[in-house]
Design a protein around this motif. Structure first.
Motif, short mmCIF file in Angstrom:
data_model
loop_
_atom_site.label_atom_id
_atom_site.label_comp_id
_atom_site.label_asym_id
_atom_site.label_seq_id
_atom_site.Cartn_x
_atom_site.Cartn_y
_atom_site.Cartn_z
N LYS A 200 -6.48 12.15 -4.53
CA LYS A 200 -6.78 13.57 -4.20
C LYS A 200 -7.45 13.68 -3.00
N ALA A 201 -8.08 12.84 -3.24
CA ALA A 201 -8.76 12.85 -1.47
C ALA A 201 -7.69 12.35 0.06
N GLY A 202 -6.88 11.88 -0.50
CA GLY A 202 -6.09 12.13 0.97
C GLY A 202 -5.61 10.74 1.04
N VAL A 203 -6.74 9.12 0.09
CA VAL A 203 -6.08 8.12 -0.02
C VAL A 203 -4.81 7.30 -0.25
N GLN A 204 -4.03 6.37 0.15
CA GLN A 204 -2.96 6.48 -0.02
C GLN A 204 -2.97 5.03 -1.03
N VAL A 205 -2.82 4.88 -2.06
CA VAL A 205 -2.89 4.04 -3.18
C VAL A 205 -2.08 3.71 -3.91
N SER A 206 -1.24 3.62 -4.75
CA SER A 206 -0.38 2.92 -5.73
C SER A 206 -0.34 1.75 -6.74
N GLY A 207 0.09 1.70 -7.83
CA GLY A 207 0.20 0.42 -8.56
C GLY A 207 -0.79 0.24 -9.77
N ALA A 208 -1.10 1.81 -9.41
CA ALA A 208 -2.78 1.77 -10.57
C ALA A 208 -1.85 1.00 -12.57
N GLY A 209 -2.49 0.28 -12.53
CA GLY A 209 -1.85 0.16 -13.81
C GLY A 209 -0.41 -1.11 -14.30
N CYS A 210 0.03 -0.93 -13.11
CA CYS A 210 0.38 -2.30 -13.21
C CYS A 210 -0.15 -3.54 -12.26
N ARG A 211 0.24 -4.75 -12.46
CA ARG A 211 -0.37 -6.13 -11.96
C ARG A 211 -1.04 -5.65 -10.51
N ASP A 212 -0.37 -4.87 -9.40
CA ASP A 212 -0.81 -5.14 -8.32
C ASP A 212 -0.74 -3.63 -7.55
N ILE A 213 -1.93 -3.51 -7.13
CA ILE A 213 -2.26 -2.11 -6.46
C ILE A 213 -2.38 -2.33 -4.83
N VAL A 214 -1.60 -1.36 -4.52
CA VAL A 214 -1.83 -1.08 -3.02
C VAL A 214 -2.44 -0.10 -2.19
N ILE A 215 -3.43 -0.55 -1.28
CA ILE A 215 -3.72 0.80 -0.70
C ILE A 215 -4.00 0.70 0.90
N GLN A 216 -3.30 1.66 1.53
CA GLN A 216 -3.44 1.76 2.56
C GLN A 216 -4.58 2.61 3.51
N GLY A 217 -5.26 1.63 3.93
CA GLY A 217 -6.26 2.38 4.45
C GLY A 217 -6.31 3.18 5.47
N GLY A 218 -7.46 3.22 6.29
CA GLY A 218 -7.74 4.27 7.47
C GLY A 218 -8.56 5.95 6.46
N GLY A 219 -8.76 5.17 5.37
CA GLY A 219 -9.79 6.63 5.34
C GLY A 219 -9.63 7.83 4.13
N PRO A 220 -10.71 8.59 3.41
CA PRO A 220 -9.73 9.40 3.21
C PRO A 220 -10.03 10.68 4.42
N VAL A 221 -8.91 12.06 3.51
CA VAL A 221 -8.41 13.15 4.92
C VAL A 221 -8.91 13.97 4.43
N ARG A 222 -9.37 14.45 2.68
CA ARG A 222 -9.48 15.64 2.44
C ARG A 222 -11.08 15.48 1.87
N ARG A 223 -11.64 16.85 2.84
CA ARG A 223 -13.00 16.85 1.84
C ARG A 223 -13.60 17.10 0.77
N THR A 224 -12.64 18.57 0.08
CA THR A 224 -12.87 18.81 -0.98
C THR A 224 -11.73 18.27 -1.99
N VAL A 225 -12.16 18.06 -3.22
CA VAL A 225 -11.17 17.18 -4.55
C VAL A 225 -11.53 17.60 -5.84
N GLU A 226 -10.34 18.24 -6.49
CA GLU A 226 -11.24 18.67 -7.53
C GLU A 226 -10.59 18.14 -8.89
N HIS A 227 -10.89 17.74 -9.30
CA HIS A 227 -10.68 16.49 -10.57
C HIS A 227 -10.63 16.57 -12.12
N TRP A 228 -10.17 16.18 -12.47
CA TRP A 228 -10.11 16.38 -14.24
C TRP A 228 -10.47 14.71 -15.36
#
Ligand code: UD1
Length: 418
Positions: A200-228
């Motif tokens: 939601k903050a704009g970070v490209q990340v995938s794989g959570a729940g699996c053995r491998d998690i991949v994060i693309q760097g470059g920093g978050p791009v969104r300043r406002t995040v709403e999450h439950w």
């Protein structure tokens, strides 16, 4: 110092509601420093550890406000990267600020974290992984000084699927250049929740729940995040254990049984009837529990170490003997001596505990030794004949929001005395 007074031996009936997951909200609060903007986080539990995290955020220069069960963190004004020792010692999760503070400020200074004493809880995996991402780390008299050199994403293989290390890497890697792959990542639902927040903050990340998690760097791009925040699976499991021990029928609402199926499965093997839906679980306790096959704690999706002690408290009353094998932490049987004061028959040998079921527990004066161990004493107290007094319940308050109100709503005779 507060204590719980429980007049046990009354079956529990009714509904309990799970709050937001402690182990989700803590890394998410740390993650809120990364985007330098406003983060609105709903379903935030009112726990001691959450207040400790809020104190760290305020120290760092963030604005923290509560609106009902939402916590709002504005990290735009963050102007510090050091965390004082007294705040670090409040909880183990203070170490999860390391990755995000580095991502935001390029440097960080802190001491070793505190938290439940479950045996040695090193942070070597955290530090080694951050070093691999290009962080220069100096340790001096318990202080840790970190400074980012050239932060470059890369493959990081974890020797153990550490929850905290996985979170720290995900958070730090968001600011690296290039791609980071965490191999042998922790697969807990709370890791998935952190991934959702970061996305939601704009970070490209995938794989959570699996053995491998991949994060693309470059920093978050969104300043406002709403999450439950997702529901707390350990709190939910604890309420089911309380009913299994004390008898009766209890429904846990606003939860996610898929996250604690290892526990519901074990309770079924112990003679309970458990029904589950998408967001509820209901348990009907048998007249007497029966000992299930050995309980072996393991990383998710295995049997959670955090549910070991509440389940053990219930199985103290089972017909037959249950063998527990604690494979995550070295010293997670401190509640056993307290349960023994209530009449439990438990033999501990290293990482194994053998619980010979007794027909009844009796109320006693006991002491919470850690968060989940304390919750286990409350489970035992609800089932025991007579009065139980649990001291040092500050431990329980770290992970359960006003636990006495939840049990009182189920018909328990329980009160808090300050
Ligand atoms: C998290 C949970 C905690 C749970 C635990 C295991 C939070 C806030 N807390 O704790 O409730 O009991 O996962 O499910 O999410 N280890 C090392 N070196 C390290 C890090 C860990 O040796 O650098 C070892 C630990 O000593 C332990 C094992 O790895 O034996 C698992 O620890 P870890 O998954 O990191 O637990 P936490 O993140 O501290």
């Amino acid at each position: 110092m507060s204590r719980l007074i429980i007049n046990g031996g009354r079956p529990l009936h009714g509904a309990a509601r799970a709050g937001g997951a402690k182990n989700s909200i803590l890394p998410i609060l740390a993650a809120a420093v990364v985007n330098g903007g406003e983060n609105i986080i709903h379903n935030c539990p009112d726990l001691k550890d959450v207040h400790s995290a809020a104190a760290i955020l305020r120290h760092l220069g963030c604005r923290v406000d509560w609106q009902g069960d939402a916590i709002i963190v504005d990290s735009a004004g963050m102007d510090r990267w050091d965390i004082p020792d007294e705040l670090m010692r409040e909880m183990r999760s203070s170490v999860i600020f390391l990755g995000p503070v580095l991502a935001r400020c390029g440097q960080a200074q802190m001491t070793y974290p505190g938290g439940c004493e479950l045996g040695p809880r090193p942070i070597d995996l955290h530090l080694r992984a951050l070093g691999q991402l290009g962080v220069e780390i100096q340790e001096d008299g318990g202080r840790i000084y970190c400074r980012c050199g050239k932060m470059q994403g890369r493959d990081i293989a974890l020797a153990l699927p550490s929850v905290g290390a996985t979170e720290n890497i995900m958070l730090c890697a968001s600011a690296c250049s290039g791609q980071t792959r965490i191999v042998n990542a922790a697969r807990e639902p709370e890791i998935w929740d952190l991934q959702q927040f970061l996305r939601k903050a704009g970070v490209q990340v995938s794989g959570a729940g699996c053995r491998d998690i991949v994060i693309q760097g470059g920093g978050p791009v969104r300043r406002t995040v709403e999450h439950w925040v997702i529901p707390d699976r350990i709190e939910s499991a604890t309420y089911l254990c309380a009913c299994a021990a004390a008898g009766g029928r209890v429904r846990v609402e606003r939860t996610k049984p898929a996250y604690f199926s290892a526990v519901t499965h074990l309770l079924e093997e112990s003679g309970c009837q458990v029904e589950t839906g998408e967001d509820w679980a209901e348990i009907q306790a048998p007249r007497r529990l029966k000992a299930p096959p050995p309980v072996r704690t393991a990383p998710y999706p295995g049997f959670p170490t955090d549910a070991q002690s509440p389940v053990m408290a219930a199985l103290c009353l089972a017909q037959g003997s249950t063998v527990f094998s604690e494979n995550i932490f070295e010293n997670r049987y401190r509640h056993c001596a307290e349960l023994a004061r209530m009449g439990a028959d438990i033999r501990v040998e290293g990482r194994t505990a053998i619980v010979a079921g007794v027909e009844r527990l009796r109320g006693a004066a006991v002491k919470a030794t850690d968060l989940r161990g304390g919750a286990a004493l409350a489970v035992a107290g609800l089932a025991a004949q007579g009065q139980t007094e649990i001291r040092d319940i500050e431990h329980i308050d770290r992970g359960y929001q006003r636990i006495e109100e939840a049990y009182a709503a189920l018909g328990a005779d329980i009160r808090r005395e300050d």
